[in-house]
Scaffold this motif. Structure first.
Motif, PDB file in Angstrom:
ATOM      1  N   MET A   1     -19.808 -16.777 -22.863  1.00 31.58           N
ATOM      2  CA  MET A   1     -18.716 -16.664 -21.899  1.00 31.58           C
ATOM      3  C   MET A   1     -18.428 -15.188 -21.629  1.00 31.58           C
ATOM      4  N   LYS A   2     -18.288 -14.884 -20.331  1.00 29.34           N
ATOM      5  CA  LYS A   2     -18.055 -13.489 -19.976  1.00 29.34           C
ATOM      6  C   LYS A   2     -16.635 -13.080 -20.362  1.00 29.34           C
ATOM      7  N   GLN A   3     -16.524 -11.958 -21.065  1.00 31.30           N
ATOM      8  CA  GLN A   3     -15.213 -11.482 -21.516  1.00 31.30           C
ATOM      9  C   GLN A   3     -14.435 -10.897 -20.334  1.00 31.30           C
ATOM     10  N   GLN A   4     -13.163 -11.351 -20.218  1.00 32.85           N
ATOM     11  CA  GLN A   4     -12.326 -10.852 -19.133  1.00 32.85           C
ATOM     12  C   GLN A   4     -11.685  -9.519 -19.521  1.00 32.85           C
ATOM     13  N   LEU A   5     -11.740  -8.611 -18.584  1.00 29.60           N
ATOM     14  CA  LEU A   5     -11.128  -7.315 -18.823  1.00 29.60           C
ATOM     15  C   LEU A   5      -9.617  -7.420 -18.625  1.00 29.60           C
ATOM     16  N   PRO A   6      -8.853  -6.636 -19.393  1.00 32.48           N
ATOM     17  CA  PRO A   6      -7.393  -6.664 -19.207  1.00 32.48           C
ATOM     18  C   PRO A   6      -7.024  -6.139 -17.830  1.00 32.48           C
ATOM     19  N   PRO A   7      -5.908  -6.624 -17.269  1.00 30.46           N
ATOM     20  CA  PRO A   7      -5.505  -6.163 -15.926  1.00 30.46           C
ATOM     21  C   PRO A   7      -5.153  -4.688 -15.960  1.00 30.46           C
ATOM     22  N   PRO A   8      -5.358  -4.004 -14.861  1.00 25.67           N
ATOM     23  CA  PRO A   8      -5.011  -2.569 -14.813  1.00 25.67           C
ATOM     24  C   PRO A   8      -3.510  -2.392 -14.970  1.00 25.67           C
ATOM     25  N   PRO A   9      -3.085  -1.265 -15.522  1.00 29.93           N
ATOM     26  CA  PRO A   9      -1.642  -1.035 -15.683  1.00 29.93           C
ATOM     27  C   PRO A   9      -0.942  -0.990 -14.333  1.00 29.93           C
ATOM     28  N   ALA A  10       0.309  -1.446 -14.342  1.00 30.24           N
ATOM     29  CA  ALA A  10       1.094  -1.461 -13.099  1.00 30.24           C
ATOM     30  C   ALA A  10       1.304  -0.033 -12.605  1.00 30.24           C
ATOM     31  N   THR A  11       1.289   0.085 -11.303  1.00 29.70           N
ATOM     32  CA  THR A  11       1.504   1.402 -10.701  1.00 29.70           C
ATOM     33  C   THR A  11       2.944   1.848 -10.924  1.00 29.70           C
ATOM     34  N   VAL A  12       3.102   3.039 -11.406  1.00 29.92           N
ATOM     35  CA  VAL A  12       4.436   3.583 -11.655  1.00 29.92           C
ATOM     36  C   VAL A  12       4.961   4.211 -10.371  1.00 29.92           C
ATOM     37  N   ARG A  13       6.155   3.794  -9.977  1.00 22.85           N
ATOM     38  CA  ARG A  13       6.751   4.387  -8.782  1.00 22.85           C
ATOM     39  C   ARG A  13       7.075   5.864  -9.017  1.00 22.85           C
ATOM     40  N   ARG A  14       7.027   6.628  -7.978  1.00 28.16           N
ATOM     41  CA  ARG A  14       7.205   8.080  -8.109  1.00 28.16           C
ATOM     42  C   ARG A  14       8.698   8.426  -8.067  1.00 28.16           C
ATOM     43  N   ARG A  15       9.371   7.988  -9.113  1.00 28.38           N
ATOM     44  CA  ARG A  15      10.807   8.222  -9.176  1.00 28.38           C
ATOM     45  C   ARG A  15      11.175   9.703  -9.299  1.00 28.38           C
ATOM     46  N   PRO A  16      10.360  10.509  -9.998  1.00 24.67           N
ATOM     47  CA  PRO A  16      10.715  11.928 -10.056  1.00 24.67           C
ATOM     48  C   PRO A  16      10.869  12.569  -8.678  1.00 24.67           C
ATOM     49  N   GLN A  17      10.024  12.138  -7.719  1.00 21.23           N
ATOM     50  CA  GLN A  17      10.137  12.683  -6.377  1.00 21.23           C
ATOM     51  C   GLN A  17      11.486  12.322  -5.770  1.00 21.23           C
ATOM     52  N   GLN A  18      11.906  11.054  -5.953  1.00 23.01           N
ATOM     53  CA  GLN A  18      13.203  10.637  -5.442  1.00 23.01           C
ATOM     54  C   GLN A  18      14.312  11.445  -6.105  1.00 23.01           C
ATOM     55  N   SER A  19      14.160  11.662  -7.420  1.00 25.40           N
ATOM     56  CA  SER A  19      15.167  12.428  -8.136  1.00 25.40           C
ATOM     57  C   SER A  19      15.225  13.853  -7.601  1.00 25.40           C
ATOM     58  N   ARG A  20      14.077  14.452  -7.357  1.00 26.26           N
ATOM     59  CA  ARG A  20      14.045  15.818  -6.826  1.00 26.26           C
ATOM     60  C   ARG A  20      14.667  15.873  -5.437  1.00 26.26           C
ATOM     61  N   ALA A  21      14.407  14.845  -4.642  1.00 28.64           N
ATOM     62  CA  ALA A  21      14.980  14.799  -3.302  1.00 28.64           C
ATOM     63  C   ALA A  21      16.496  14.753  -3.378  1.00 28.64           C
ATOM     64  N   ARG A  22      17.007  13.942  -4.287  1.00 30.38           N
ATOM     65  CA  ARG A  22      18.462  13.850  -4.451  1.00 30.38           C
ATOM     66  C   ARG A  22      19.029  15.181  -4.938  1.00 30.38           C
ATOM     67  N   GLN A  23      18.324  15.823  -5.870  1.00 32.74           N
ATOM     68  CA  GLN A  23      18.795  17.107  -6.390  1.00 32.74           C
ATOM     69  C   GLN A  23      18.820  18.165  -5.292  1.00 32.74           C
ATOM     70  N   THR A  24      17.819  18.145  -4.420  1.00 27.50           N
ATOM     71  CA  THR A  24      17.786  19.110  -3.323  1.00 27.50           C
ATOM     72  C   THR A  24      18.946  18.872  -2.369  1.00 27.50           C
ATOM     73  N   SER A  25      19.181  17.601  -2.036  1.00 32.36           N
ATOM     74  CA  SER A  25      20.290  17.269  -1.149  1.00 32.36           C
ATOM     75  C   SER A  25      21.624  17.694  -1.749  1.00 32.36           C
ATOM     76  N   LEU A  26      21.811  17.418  -3.028  1.00 28.46           N
ATOM     77  CA  LEU A  26      23.062  17.786  -3.695  1.00 28.46           C
ATOM     78  C   LEU A  26      23.206  19.305  -3.790  1.00 28.46           C
ATOM     79  N   ALA A  27      22.089  20.008  -4.022  1.00 26.53           N
ATOM     80  CA  ALA A  27      22.136  21.473  -4.095  1.00 26.53           C
ATOM     81  C   ALA A  27      22.610  22.063  -2.770  1.00 26.53           C
ATOM     82  N   LEU A  28      22.140  21.495  -1.675  1.00 31.29           N
ATOM     83  CA  LEU A  28      22.571  21.964  -0.354  1.00 31.29           C
ATOM     84  C   LEU A  28      24.053  21.675  -0.129  1.00 31.29           C
ATOM     85  N   GLN A  29      24.499  20.506  -0.559  1.00 29.07           N
ATOM     86  CA  GLN A  29      25.920  20.160  -0.405  1.00 29.07           C
ATOM     87  C   GLN A  29      26.807  21.070  -1.248  1.00 29.07           C
ATOM     88  N   HIS A  30      26.388  21.319  -2.487  1.00 25.14           N
ATOM     89  CA  HIS A  30      27.176  22.177  -3.370  1.00 25.14           C
ATOM     90  C   HIS A  30      27.223  23.612  -2.834  1.00 25.14           C
TER      91      HIS A  30
END
Length: 224
Positions: A1-30
């Motif tokens: 029987m052919k061995q099944q490979l484990p599924p690839p890891p889930a793609t991680v959303r690029r939350r740091p980019q969102q965080s940086r975007a928020r920080q930039t927006s807040l920096a401009l407001q401040h």
């Protein structure tokens, strides 16, 4: 029987980019609110804002169409600070008397204004300049709603929704007027820098005095 490979890891959303975007927006407001008392809205330039924020002109236009757009966002977020301060104060004192809830609301507003008082003066001046009628009316109703919730939730409160909302409109008008005009006078140098304890005391006397007369009126009791 052919061995099944484990599924690839889930793609991680690029939350740091969102965080940086928020920080930039807040920096401009401040940066904007820091410069506002010193430079004034009309004289303040976008170049000055981005220099203080540590960003570039390109970054500014990623988040804001122009200086007026930045001003509207800044005013909205500052007003939300006061709303959250009110909400948290009431939630911590559920079941308290109406007098106690009024006092904790006013104390919370005073504490919020202690941070950068000159900027609050600029905030109230700017609110009159850049807020469109619909946005102003919407924020006004949110403040009235917070007051109405407090007046209804008090142990001895106004349990009629209509009465609570009617009273809330006056309570907000009184509190907003005392704090806003106190800081506007300081910002425009037509009066001294307000003392939070003094403002709170004046607002407490005015709001509680009004509520006492309002309750007596709806109960048909004699009013002085």
């Amino acid at each position: 029987m052919k061995q099944q490979l484990p599924p690839p890891p889930a793609t991680v959303r690029r939350r740091p980019q969102q965080s940086r975007a928020r920080q930039t927006s807040l920096a401009l407001q401040h940066a904007f609110v820091r410069l506002l008392p010193e430079r004034g809205f009309d004289a303040l330039t976008i170049r000055e804002i981005v220099d203080v924020a540590g960003t570039g002109l390109g970054s500014f236009y990623e988040y804001f169409a122009n200086k007026d757009d930045l001003a509207r966002v800044s005013v909205h977020l500052r007003s939300k600070e006061l709303l959250l301060a009110m909400r948290e104060a009431v939630s911590r004192h559920k079941g308290a008397s109406m007098k106690d809830l009024v006092e904790v609301i006013l104390d919370a507003l005073a504490q919020a204004h202690l941070q950068h008082p000159q900027e609050w003066g600029a905030h109230y001046m700017l609110e009159r300049q850049v807020s469109d009628p619909q946005a102003y009316a919407k924020m006004y109703e949110r403040f009235v709603g917070e007051w109405a919730n407090a007046l209804q939730s008090a142990a001895d409160g106004l349990h009629s929704e209509t009465q609570a909302w009617n009273a809330a409109r006056i309570c907000h008008t009184i509190a907003y007027g005392i704090f806003a005009h106190g800081y506007i006078c300081a910002y425009t140098r037509t009066g001294p820098m307000p003392q939070p304890l003094s403002l709170t005391r004046q607002a407490r006397l005015a709001v509680l005095g009004y509520l006492a007369h309002y309750q007596a009126d709806i109960q048909g009791a004699p009013v002085l």
